[in-house]
Design a protein around this motif. Structure first.
Motif, PDB file in Angstrom:
ATOM      1  N   GLU A   1      67.266 133.360   1.880  1.00  0.00           N
ATOM      2  CA  GLU A   1      65.995 132.978   1.250  1.00  0.00           C
ATOM      3  C   GLU A   1      66.216 132.561  -0.200  1.00  0.00           C
ATOM      4  O   GLU A   1      65.624 131.584  -0.668  1.00  0.00           O
ATOM      5  CB  GLU A   1      64.999 134.137   1.321  1.00  0.00           C
ATOM      6  CG  GLU A   1      64.538 134.468   2.724  1.00  0.00           C
ATOM      7  CD  GLU A   1      63.789 133.328   3.400  1.00  0.00           C
ATOM      8  OE1 GLU A   1      62.994 132.632   2.716  1.00  0.00           O
ATOM      9  OE2 GLU A   1      63.995 133.117   4.605  1.00  0.00           O
TER      10      GLU A   1
ATOM     11  N   ALA B   1      65.576 120.696  -6.601  1.00  0.00           N
ATOM     12  CA  ALA B   1      65.121 119.396  -6.087  1.00  0.00           C
ATOM     13  C   ALA B   1      64.045 118.772  -6.965  1.00  0.00           C
ATOM     14  O   ALA B   1      63.395 119.374  -7.746  1.00  0.00           O
ATOM     15  CB  ALA B   1      64.584 119.543  -4.672  1.00  0.00           C
TER      16      ALA B   1
ATOM     17  N   GLU C   1      67.844 129.129  -0.438  1.00  0.00           N
ATOM     18  CA  GLU C   1      66.820 128.101  -0.167  1.00  0.00           C
ATOM     19  C   GLU C   1      65.901 127.923  -1.370  1.00  0.00           C
ATOM     20  O   GLU C   1      65.539 126.794  -1.724  1.00  0.00           O
ATOM     21  CB  GLU C   1      66.002 128.484   1.063  1.00  0.00           C
ATOM     22  CG  GLU C   1      64.967 127.431   1.437  1.00  0.00           C
ATOM     23  CD  GLU C   1      64.143 127.813   2.650  1.00  0.00           C
ATOM     24  OE1 GLU C   1      62.965 127.380   2.706  1.00  0.00           O
ATOM     25  OE2 GLU C   1      64.649 128.540   3.528  1.00  0.00           O
ATOM     26  N   LEU C   2      65.531 129.004  -2.014  1.00  0.00           N
ATOM     27  CA  LEU C   2      64.670 128.928  -3.183  1.00  0.00           C
ATOM     28  C   LEU C   2      65.365 128.184  -4.329  1.00  0.00           C
ATOM     29  O   LEU C   2      64.757 127.314  -4.962  1.00  0.00           O
ATOM     30  CB  LEU C   2      64.274 130.338  -3.637  1.00  0.00           C
ATOM     31  CG  LEU C   2      63.363 130.450  -4.841  1.00  0.00           C
ATOM     32  CD1 LEU C   2      62.038 129.737  -4.598  1.00  0.00           C
ATOM     33  CD2 LEU C   2      63.122 131.913  -5.172  1.00  0.00           C
ATOM     34  N   TYR C   3      66.637 128.486  -4.562  1.00  0.00           N
ATOM     35  CA  TYR C   3      67.391 127.762  -5.595  1.00  0.00           C
ATOM     36  C   TYR C   3      67.490 126.274  -5.264  1.00  0.00           C
ATOM     37  O   TYR C   3      67.396 125.419  -6.159  1.00  0.00           O
ATOM     38  CB  TYR C   3      68.785 128.359  -5.776  1.00  0.00           C
ATOM     39  CG  TYR C   3      68.820 129.556  -6.697  1.00  0.00           C
ATOM     40  CD1 TYR C   3      68.465 129.454  -8.039  1.00  0.00           C
ATOM     41  CD2 TYR C   3      69.239 130.793  -6.222  1.00  0.00           C
ATOM     42  CE1 TYR C   3      68.504 130.562  -8.882  1.00  0.00           C
ATOM     43  CE2 TYR C   3      69.284 131.905  -7.067  1.00  0.00           C
ATOM     44  CZ  TYR C   3      68.912 131.768  -8.394  1.00  0.00           C
ATOM     45  OH  TYR C   3      68.955 132.861  -9.231  1.00  0.00           O
ATOM     46  N   GLN C   4      67.644 125.941  -3.986  1.00  0.00           N
ATOM     47  CA  GLN C   4      67.696 124.528  -3.591  1.00  0.00           C
ATOM     48  C   GLN C   4      66.372 123.839  -3.888  1.00  0.00           C
ATOM     49  O   GLN C   4      66.346 122.709  -4.392  1.00  0.00           O
ATOM     50  CB  GLN C   4      68.023 124.411  -2.089  1.00  0.00           C
ATOM     51  CG  GLN C   4      69.466 124.613  -1.783  1.00  0.00           C
ATOM     52  CD  GLN C   4      69.771 124.483  -0.306  1.00  0.00           C
ATOM     53  OE1 GLN C   4      69.114 125.109   0.521  1.00  0.00           O
ATOM     54  NE2 GLN C   4      70.766 123.682   0.017  1.00  0.00           N
ATOM     55  N   ARG C   5      65.270 124.492  -3.581  1.00  0.00           N
ATOM     56  CA  ARG C   5      63.956 123.904  -3.849  1.00  0.00           C
ATOM     57  C   ARG C   5      63.732 123.719  -5.349  1.00  0.00           C
ATOM     58  O   ARG C   5      63.167 122.722  -5.786  1.00  0.00           O
ATOM     59  CB  ARG C   5      62.843 124.774  -3.271  1.00  0.00           C
ATOM     60  CG  ARG C   5      62.748 124.693  -1.781  1.00  0.00           C
ATOM     61  CD  ARG C   5      61.588 125.510  -1.263  1.00  0.00           C
ATOM     62  NE  ARG C   5      61.546 125.462   0.190  1.00  0.00           N
ATOM     63  CZ  ARG C   5      60.572 125.965   0.892  1.00  0.00           C
ATOM     64  NH1 ARG C   5      59.556 126.577   0.296  1.00  0.00           N
ATOM     65  NH2 ARG C   5      60.599 125.889   2.192  1.00  0.00           N
ATOM     66  N   MET C   6      64.175 124.698  -6.114  1.00  0.00           N
ATOM     67  CA  MET C   6      64.010 124.608  -7.570  1.00  0.00           C
ATOM     68  C   MET C   6      64.852 123.461  -8.143  1.00  0.00           C
ATOM     69  O   MET C   6      64.458 122.823  -9.120  1.00  0.00           O
ATOM     70  CB  MET C   6      64.410 125.942  -8.220  1.00  0.00           C
ATOM     71  CG  MET C   6      63.425 127.048  -7.970  1.00  0.00           C
ATOM     72  SD  MET C   6      63.975 128.678  -8.555  1.00  0.00           S
ATOM     73  CE  MET C   6      64.443 128.353 -10.229  1.00  0.00           C
TER      74      MET C   6
END
Length: 105
Positions: free
Chosen positions: A95, A105, A98-103
């Motif tokens: 999780e 982007a 995934e959160l770091y990836q969204r941040m």
């Protein structure tokens, strides 16, 4: 005294669960630095280590179901605790990556 084969399975469970938790932590650290390729590799390594830990646990459970008694020791309890903690930590690491990836982007 625990049988040598049982001890090896218990220790394999502990070692693999520990490796999974370490890999999951490394995945979080990689994602924090923006290295999502490494984070993915580390999560895959964590999943593989958990699979190995589950195999050891399944062997112990199967042996017990077949009538082979497993002495309940602090080491056995520790192995189960270590596995459950590692599973939870691995789920959380996924999780967070995934959160770091969204941040990013």
């Amino acid at each position: 005294m625990m049988e040598q084969g049982q001890l090896e399975k218990v220790m394999g469970l502990i070692i693999n669960a520990g490796n999974a938790k370490s890999d999951a932590m490394e995945a979080i650290q990689a994602a924090k630095k923006g290295d999502f390729s490494l984070a993915k590799e580390k999560l895959q390594a964590a999943d593989q280590a958990l699979l190995e830990a589950h195999h050891a646990q399944t062997e112990l459970l199967t042996a017990e179901a077949q009538g082979e008694a497993l002495e309940l020791t602090l080491l056995v309890v520790h192995s189960q605790d270590h596995l459950m903690t590692s599973i939870t930590f691995n789920d959380l690491a996924k999780e967070m990556v995934e959160l770091y990836q969204r941040m990013a982007a």
